[in-house]
Design an enzyme around this catalytic site. Structure first.
Site, PDB file in Angstrom:
ATOM      1  N   HIS A 127       0.812  -1.223   0.000  1.00 40.82           N
ATOM      2  CA  HIS A 127       0.000   0.000   0.000  1.00 40.82           C
ATOM      3  C   HIS A 127       0.848   1.278   0.000  1.00 40.82           C
ATOM      4  CE1 HIS A 127       0.412  -0.305   4.507  1.00 40.82           C
ATOM      5  NE2 HIS A 127       0.481   1.004   4.389  1.00 40.82           N
ATOM      6  N   ASP A 143       0.166  -7.693   1.367  1.00 43.41           N
ATOM      7  CA  ASP A 143       0.587  -6.293   1.500  1.00 43.41           C
ATOM      8  C   ASP A 143       2.104  -6.155   1.539  1.00 43.41           C
ATOM      9  OD1 ASP A 143       0.121  -3.568   1.583  1.00 43.41           O
ATOM     10  OD2 ASP A 143       0.032  -3.493   3.767  1.00 43.41           O
ATOM     11  N   SER A 195       4.638   2.613   7.881  1.00 45.50           N
ATOM     12  CA  SER A 195       4.332   1.438   7.067  1.00 45.50           C
ATOM     13  C   SER A 195       5.546   1.006   6.254  1.00 45.50           C
ATOM     14  CB  SER A 195       3.176   1.733   6.117  1.00 45.50           C
ATOM     15  OG  SER A 195       1.963   1.818   6.823  1.00 45.50           O
TER      16      SER A 195
END
Length: 341
Positions: free
Chosen positions: A126, A156, A233
């Site tokens: 993402h 992911d 992230s």
């Protein structure tokens, strides 16, 4: 008469000096006693000098080694993508083409983890999804354009490559051996701040949050209370030995800011995905041919199960391996290849 008085005064002065000198030598040879406010005391004869550096005692946790090993292997990932704005036909009808929407450039950022000295970098899918340009900034402020080797939306995970040599990198640890309550460090770039280190404990394992939008999503997050924020992230979750045990990916919050719960993809999943992306450019998977759901207390009561654990099959695909093995809808799987589900 005056001479007699003068002689007497001189004699008294000499005698007083002798008495004072005698008393001084007797008292000065004794060790002094210092009384502190807490009524404890330390005798000078027993006093010792100590270095003021703090020594880590056995059993204490030292994060400095793990942090030092990790910060140089975590990078700042910056992306650029072009977003097409929706048109407004009413404004265009009144004002013409000058109100026609134009593509808008959007910048994004996140973190990444170097896993080889020649520049392979793990990040989240993402972070780089739909990016037209990916840039990586190292901890020493060098900047490289990154090539996307492959990505896997179902976990992911994405793999990048930069043209560099002799880079600091992290080695894989064993996320399966992590224990609840064990200390871990999270290293990333929240709010564009470089190489930020936070600490926490493993709060839970095997969390399924339902945040990945994919039919074949695989979610088994490590939950910690190490602080994560926007930009973390794709960063590293490491143990106190500095070994990579997870890729930080998400937080659970009512406001969008850190609220005490953060989640990382375990390296047991990451390792296989990265190896496949590196070798094939995509992830190779064998499909069993079933859809499953977690066994809840409601399901256990409805199906009259003795324990609330395992995965219940909700459907079986015809012609698949599960159908060939005679698995049926509503079957409950409690162990897979000797591992508890």
């Amino acid at each position: 008469m005056k001479g007699r008085n003068l002689f007497g005064a001189l004699l008294m002065a000499v005698l007083g000096a002798a008495i004072a000198l005698f008393a001084y030598t007797r008292i000065a040879d004794r060790p002094a006693v210092v009384v502190a406010k807490d009524s404890s005391r330390a005798e000078a004869s027993e006093a010792r000098a100590y270095l003021t550096a703090l020594q880590t005692m056995p059993g204490q946790i030292d994060f400095t080694y793990a942090a030092e090993q990790t910060v140089h292997a975590v990078v700042h990932v910056r992306t650029k993508s072009v977003v097409q704005q929706p048109n407004n036909p009413i404004m265009e009808w009144f004002y013409g083409d000058r109100y026609r929407s134009r593509p808008r450039e959007v910048a994004g950022y996140g973190s990444g983890v170097i896993i080889s000295s020649d520049g392979y970098i793990i990040t989240n899918n993402h972070v780089i999804e739909d990016a037209e340009n990916i840039e990586v900034k190292l901890n020493d402020n060098r900047i490289f354009n990154a090539e996307l080797i492959g990505r896997d939306p179902s976990t992911d995970i994405a793999l990048l490559k930069i043209k560099a040599e002799n880079l600091s990198f992290l080695e894989y640890g064993d996320s399966d051996k992590l224990k609840i309550g064990e200390w871990v460090l999270a290293v990333g770039n929240p709010f564009n701040l470089t190489s930020t280190v936070t600490a926490g404990i493993v709060s839970a394992k095997g969390r399924n949050l339902g945040i990945l939008d994919n039919d074949y999503r695989i979610e088994s997050f490590i939950q910690t209370d190490a602080a994560l924020n926007m930009g973390n992230s794709g960063g590293a979750l490491v143990d106190t030995k500095g070994l990579l045990v997870g890729i930080t990916s998400a937080i659970y919050s009512p406001s969008g800011a850190y609220a005490g719960n953060s989640f990382a993809i375990p390296v047991s999943i990451v390792h296989k995905v990265v190896d496949d992306l590196r070798q094939y450019g995509e992830v190779q998977r064998a499909l069993i041919g079933v859809n499953i759901t977690d066994v809840t207390s409601e399901i256990a009561e409805q199906k009259k199960l003795s324990e609330v654990k395992g995965a219940m099959i909700t459907s079986v695909h015809e012609g698949g391996s599960a159908a060939d093995a005679s698995l049926k809808k509503d079957d409950v799987i409690i162990r897979f290849n000797g591992i508890a589900v």
